[in-house]
Scaffold this motif. Structure first.
Motif, mmCIF file in Angstrom:
data_model
loop_
_atom_site.group_PDB
_atom_site.id
_atom_site.type_symbol
_atom_site.label_atom_id
_atom_site.label_comp_id
_atom_site.label_asym_id
_atom_site.label_seq_id
_atom_site.Cartn_x
_atom_site.Cartn_y
_atom_site.Cartn_z
ATOM 1 N N ALA A 86 33.964 0.451 32.193
ATOM 2 C CA ALA A 86 34.913 0.655 31.379
ATOM 3 C C ALA A 86 35.468 1.648 32.546
ATOM 4 O O ALA A 86 34.770 2.910 32.351
ATOM 5 C CB ALA A 86 34.583 0.624 29.879
ATOM 6 N N ASN A 87 36.825 1.322 31.341
ATOM 7 C CA ASN A 87 37.942 2.965 31.690
ATOM 8 C C ASN A 87 37.769 4.005 30.978
ATOM 9 O O ASN A 87 36.936 3.476 29.743
ATOM 10 C CB ASN A 87 39.331 2.474 31.531
ATOM 11 C CG ASN A 87 40.112 3.256 32.054
ATOM 12 O OD1 ASN A 87 40.502 4.125 32.971
ATOM 13 N ND2 ASN A 87 41.600 3.570 30.957
ATOM 14 N N GLY A 88 38.084 5.289 31.177
ATOM 15 C CA GLY A 88 37.644 6.244 30.676
ATOM 16 C C GLY A 88 35.554 6.673 29.754
ATOM 17 O O GLY A 88 35.500 7.588 29.939
ATOM 18 N N SER A 89 34.902 5.833 30.724
ATOM 19 C CA SER A 89 33.726 6.061 30.926
ATOM 20 C C SER A 89 33.097 7.065 31.982
ATOM 21 O O SER A 89 34.400 7.683 32.812
ATOM 22 C CB SER A 89 33.082 4.809 31.913
ATOM 23 O OG SER A 89 33.035 4.293 33.044
ATOM 24 N N GLY A 90 31.787 7.225 31.938
ATOM 25 C CA GLY A 90 31.736 8.960 31.974
ATOM 26 C C GLY A 90 30.948 8.697 33.706
ATOM 27 O O GLY A 90 30.437 7.568 33.712
ATOM 28 N N ALA A 91 31.629 9.827 34.835
ATOM 29 C CA ALA A 91 31.644 8.960 36.213
ATOM 30 C C ALA A 91 31.070 10.376 36.485
ATOM 31 O O ALA A 91 30.038 9.690 37.955
ATOM 32 C CB ALA A 91 33.034 8.620 37.220
ATOM 33 N N THR A 92 30.593 11.257 36.298
ATOM 34 C CA THR A 92 29.892 12.005 37.015
ATOM 35 C C THR A 92 28.918 12.469 35.525
ATOM 36 O O THR A 92 29.560 13.048 34.275
ATOM 37 C CB THR A 92 30.721 13.123 37.390
ATOM 38 O OG1 THR A 92 30.914 13.985 36.944
ATOM 39 C CG2 THR A 92 31.457 13.198 38.434
ATOM 40 N N PRO A 93 28.002 13.396 35.983
ATOM 41 C CA PRO A 93 27.318 14.266 35.006
ATOM 42 C C PRO A 93 28.438 15.390 34.361
ATOM 43 O O PRO A 93 27.698 15.463 33.253
ATOM 44 C CB PRO A 93 26.158 14.157 36.043
ATOM 45 C CG PRO A 93 25.585 13.601 36.677
ATOM 46 C CD PRO A 93 26.772 13.205 37.067
ATOM 47 N N GLY B 132 31.201 14.974 33.810
ATOM 48 C CA GLY B 132 32.110 15.133 32.573
ATOM 49 C C GLY B 132 33.216 14.305 33.379
ATOM 50 O O GLY B 132 34.358 13.685 32.484
ATOM 51 N N CYS B 133 33.170 14.098 34.489
ATOM 52 C CA CYS B 133 34.344 13.863 34.782
ATOM 53 C C CYS B 133 34.627 11.508 34.181
ATOM 54 O O CYS B 133 33.704 11.614 34.222
ATOM 55 C CB CYS B 133 34.379 13.547 36.640
ATOM 56 S SG CYS B 133 36.046 12.535 37.398
ATOM 57 N N ARG B 134 35.763 11.626 34.231
ATOM 58 C CA ARG B 134 35.924 10.520 33.520
ATOM 59 C C ARG B 134 36.340 9.492 34.071
ATOM 60 O O ARG B 134 37.601 9.771 34.848
ATOM 61 C CB ARG B 134 36.053 10.056 31.696
ATOM 62 C CG ARG B 134 35.940 11.060 30.773
ATOM 63 C CD ARG B 134 35.237 10.589 30.220
ATOM 64 N NE ARG B 134 34.288 11.230 29.308
ATOM 65 C CZ ARG B 134 32.829 10.866 29.011
ATOM 66 N NH1 ARG B 134 32.172 9.599 29.222
ATOM 67 N NH2 ARG B 134 32.620 11.437 27.774
ATOM 68 N N ARG B 135 36.219 7.986 34.584
ATOM 69 C CA ARG B 135 37.490 6.998 35.035
ATOM 70 C C ARG B 135 38.590 7.163 34.963
ATOM 71 O O ARG B 135 38.667 7.195 33.597
ATOM 72 C CB ARG B 135 36.085 5.671 35.153
ATOM 73 C CG ARG B 135 34.806 5.398 35.962
ATOM 74 C CD ARG B 135 34.492 4.273 35.996
ATOM 75 N NE ARG B 135 33.401 4.880 37.018
ATOM 76 C CZ ARG B 135 31.849 5.224 36.715
ATOM 77 N NH1 ARG B 135 32.627 5.509 35.280
ATOM 78 N NH2 ARG B 135 31.223 5.372 36.965
#
Length: 142
Positions: free
Chosen positions: A60-67, A69-72
Motif C-alpha cells: 500500500a502507498n504510505g506503508s512502511g518500507a524500512t525499519p 520508518g521510510c514510507r512507500r
C-alpha cells in the motif's frame, strides 16, 4: 578430489506496486511478460519472459518500507536501481508501453543504439533499449 561445478547465482527482480492487478496488466501488456503464478495469498505475482523472474509485490502507498520508518511513495521517483528491457523494435515497444499506461521521454540516440526512459504507473523508472549490433557491455568481451 572432484571439484564441484559452480552454481550460477540467480537474480530475482522485485518491484513494489500499489495495485497488483494493475501492475500485472502493465508489465504484461507493455513489455510482453506473462504471469506464471501468484504467491503469498495472492499478494505477489511472478512474471517471466525477460530472462529473469520479475516479482510484483503489492504494498500500500504510505506503508512502511524500512525499519527506520521510510514510507512507500508511488509518485514519480528516481532510484539507482531500475529495469532495462532490450527490445528489437523500439517504436513498437514504446507504443505498447504508452498504451499500457507508461509516460515516455523522447528517445536518446547514440552510436550503440537508442534508449527511451519510461515511468510505469507506479512511478518506477524503466528503460527500453535497442542496440545497433552487440550491446556496449559485450563489445571487446573475451
Amino acid at each position: 578430489m572432484a571439484q564441484r561445478e559452480a552454481r550460477l547465482m540467480q537474480v530475482l527482480v522485485n518491484v513494489d506496486v500499489s495495485n497488483l492487478d494493475q501492475g500485472i496488466a502493465f508489465y504484461c501488456r507493455a513489455l510482453g511478460l506473462h504471469l506464471t503464478r501468484r504467491l503469498f495469498q495472492g499478494s505477489v505475482a511472478e512474471l517471466r519472459g525477460a530472462g529473469v523472474r520479475l516479482y510484483l509485490i503489492e504494498q500500500a502507498n504510505g506503508s512502511g518500507a524500512t525499519p527506520a520508518g521510510c514510507r512507500r511513495d508511488y509518485r514519480e521517483h528516481w532510484t539507482p536501481v531500475h529495469l532495462d528491457f532490450v527490445v528489437d523494435d523500439l517504436d513498437a515497444a514504446v507504443r505498447r508501453a504508452i498504451e499500457a499506461g507508461a509516460v515516455a521521454q523522447p528517445a536518446q540516440h547514440a552510436a550503440w543504439g537508442s534508449l527511451v526512459t519510461l515511468r510505469d504507473p507506479f512511478g518506477h523508472g524503466v528503460c527500453l533499449v535497442s542496440f545497433n549490433g552487440a550491446p556496449p557491455y559485450e563489445v571487446g568481451a573475451t
